[in-house]
Design a protein around this motif. Structure first.
Motif, mmCIF file in Angstrom:
data_model
loop_
_atom_site.group_PDB
_atom_site.id
_atom_site.type_symbol
_atom_site.label_atom_id
_atom_site.label_comp_id
_atom_site.label_asym_id
_atom_site.label_seq_id
_atom_site.Cartn_x
_atom_site.Cartn_y
_atom_site.Cartn_z
ATOM 1 N N GLY A 192 9.445 23.609 7.594
ATOM 2 C CA GLY A 192 9.896 24.543 6.729
ATOM 3 C C GLY A 192 10.818 25.488 7.263
ATOM 4 N N LYS A 193 11.201 25.525 8.538
ATOM 5 C CA LYS A 193 12.018 26.503 9.007
ATOM 6 C C LYS A 193 13.305 26.072 9.483
ATOM 7 C CE LYS A 193 7.917 29.231 11.051
ATOM 8 N NZ LYS A 193 7.376 29.309 12.298
ATOM 9 N N THR A 194 14.178 26.965 9.718
ATOM 10 C CA THR A 194 15.676 26.650 9.988
ATOM 11 C C THR A 194 15.469 26.019 11.478
ATOM 12 O OG1 THR A 194 16.612 28.001 8.603
ATOM 13 C CG2 THR A 194 17.747 27.394 10.466
ATOM 14 N N PHE A 195 16.174 25.010 11.746
ATOM 15 C CA PHE A 195 16.148 24.211 12.945
ATOM 16 C C PHE A 195 17.622 23.868 13.086
ATOM 17 C CE2 PHE A 195 15.342 20.747 10.468
ATOM 18 C CZ PHE A 195 15.748 19.554 11.040
ATOM 19 N N ALA A 196 17.959 23.492 14.411
ATOM 20 C CA ALA A 196 19.295 22.852 14.578
ATOM 21 C C ALA A 196 19.155 21.620 15.851
ATOM 22 C CB ALA A 196 20.252 23.876 15.317
ATOM 23 N N ILE A 197 19.742 20.913 15.888
ATOM 24 C CA ILE A 197 20.077 19.725 16.786
ATOM 25 C C ILE A 197 21.354 20.144 17.799
ATOM 26 C CG2 ILE A 197 20.083 17.464 17.270
ATOM 27 C CD1 ILE A 197 18.699 16.965 14.803
ATOM 28 N N ASN A 198 21.231 20.121 18.926
ATOM 29 C CA ASN A 198 22.294 20.265 19.827
ATOM 30 C C ASN A 198 22.933 18.841 20.093
ATOM 31 O OD1 ASN A 198 20.747 19.145 21.952
ATOM 32 N ND2 ASN A 198 20.695 21.210 23.053
ATOM 33 N N TYR A 199 24.209 19.202 20.777
ATOM 34 C CA TYR A 199 24.807 17.720 21.213
ATOM 35 C C TYR A 199 24.293 16.737 22.170
ATOM 36 C CZ TYR A 199 26.233 19.104 25.881
ATOM 37 O OH TYR A 199 26.274 19.578 27.206
ATOM 38 N N LYS A 200 23.124 17.105 22.760
ATOM 39 C CA LYS A 200 22.147 16.362 23.454
ATOM 40 C C LYS A 200 21.000 15.841 22.763
ATOM 41 C CE LYS A 200 23.108 19.205 27.642
ATOM 42 N NZ LYS A 200 22.428 20.042 28.987
ATOM 43 N N GLY A 201 20.893 16.083 21.469
ATOM 44 C CA GLY A 201 19.817 15.549 20.636
ATOM 45 C C GLY A 201 18.661 16.358 21.004
ATOM 46 N N GLU A 202 18.857 17.701 21.544
ATOM 47 C CA GLU A 202 17.610 18.656 21.548
ATOM 48 C C GLU A 202 17.384 19.278 20.158
ATOM 49 O OE1 GLU A 202 18.101 19.011 26.311
ATOM 50 O OE2 GLU A 202 18.927 20.432 24.692
ATOM 51 N N ILE A 203 16.232 19.485 19.720
ATOM 52 C CA ILE A 203 15.770 20.432 18.589
ATOM 53 C C ILE A 203 15.888 21.966 19.192
ATOM 54 C CG2 ILE A 203 14.039 21.234 17.073
ATOM 55 C CD1 ILE A 203 15.155 18.556 16.669
ATOM 56 N N LYS A 204 16.544 22.822 18.408
ATOM 57 C CA LYS A 204 16.599 24.384 18.825
ATOM 58 C C LYS A 204 16.226 24.923 17.833
ATOM 59 C CE LYS A 204 17.815 23.305 23.064
ATOM 60 N NZ LYS A 204 17.240 23.983 24.215
ATOM 61 N N ASN A 205 15.730 26.062 17.885
ATOM 62 C CA ASN A 205 15.648 27.061 16.870
ATOM 63 C C ASN A 205 16.050 28.492 16.891
ATOM 64 O OD1 ASN A 205 12.515 25.862 17.488
ATOM 65 N ND2 ASN A 205 12.939 25.999 15.296
#
Length: 217
Positions: free
Chosen positions: A25-38
């Motif tokens: 339920g929190k904001t997250f991102a995915i980088n160009y390598k496919g890794e989850i980032k917060n």
């Protein structure tokens, strides 16, 4: 520098990690390598998605429906679920990705005007002084992309007509400063030695300042 062309690239993320991020339920991102980032994101982090999923209120009368990963990403993404992977095509979301990534980029080459400045102050200072001797930012960017480590996040296609829009991410700013300083110094020296308008006794105050910066006066 390497190009990461969103027209061609498929980003692969681990499905359990994507589901976990969605369920948080929190904001997250995915980088160009496919890794989850917060957030907050690291300097030079290159993202192809940012968002969060808000669960609808549960009703005793309506059974909960499983979350569809594609719905979380939205219509501007092409999503394929493949066993333990999520395959992502992100080029249709390019305009939003410009706004998402520009704050961490080294330079912006997304407009018809081309690169206008560098986010690194030292690199920008070198570039600004170099312009006194007819070195433009396109010349500098081409040198950086040829000799430095980094990524150009872009959309580039040949047909039906050539199209390019990109954001540059230089991984080592100090290396880039050295590369461009030597590139500009060599060019300025050549102009002073060979060009009538740049003879030492004809230089303007701004040109003298630039020549002194590059150690040529």
């Amino acid at each position: 520098m390497k190009k990461f062309n969103l027209f061609k690239e498929i980003i692969t993320a681990k499905k359990p990690e994507v589901i976990q991020a969605i369920n948080s339920g929190k904001t997250f991102a995915i980088n160009y390598k496919g890794e989850i980032k917060n957030p907050p994101y690291a300097d030079k982090e290159i993202l192809i998605f940012e968002g969060k999923h808000t669960s609808k209120p549960v009703s005793a009368l309506i059974p909960p429906t499983p979350i569809k990963i594609a719905d979380v990403f939205g219509k501007n993404y092409q999503i394929v679920e493949d066993d333990e992977r999520v395959l992502i095509k992100a080029f249709s979301n390019w305009q939003e990705l410009i706004g998402l990534n520009t704050p961490r980029s080294s330079y912006d080459d997304t407009t018809a005007d081309g690169v206008a400045e560098f986010s690194n102050k030292e690199l920008e200072n070198i570039g600004w002084l170099a312009t006194e001797f007819n070195i433009n930012y396109r010349n500098i960017v081409e040198e950086l992309e040829a000799k430095c480590e980094g990524i150009t996040l872009c959309i580039e296609q040949e047909e039906p007509q050539y199209q390019f829009s990109g954001l540059g991410f230089i991984f080592d700013d100090e290396e880039a400063q050295k590369v461009i300083f030597e590139f500009a110094k060599k060019h300025v020296a050549h102009m002073i030695e060979t060009h009538e308008d740049f003879k030492k006794d004809l230089l303007t105050d701004d040109e003298k300042e630039a020549a002194q910066f590059f150690g040529l006066l």
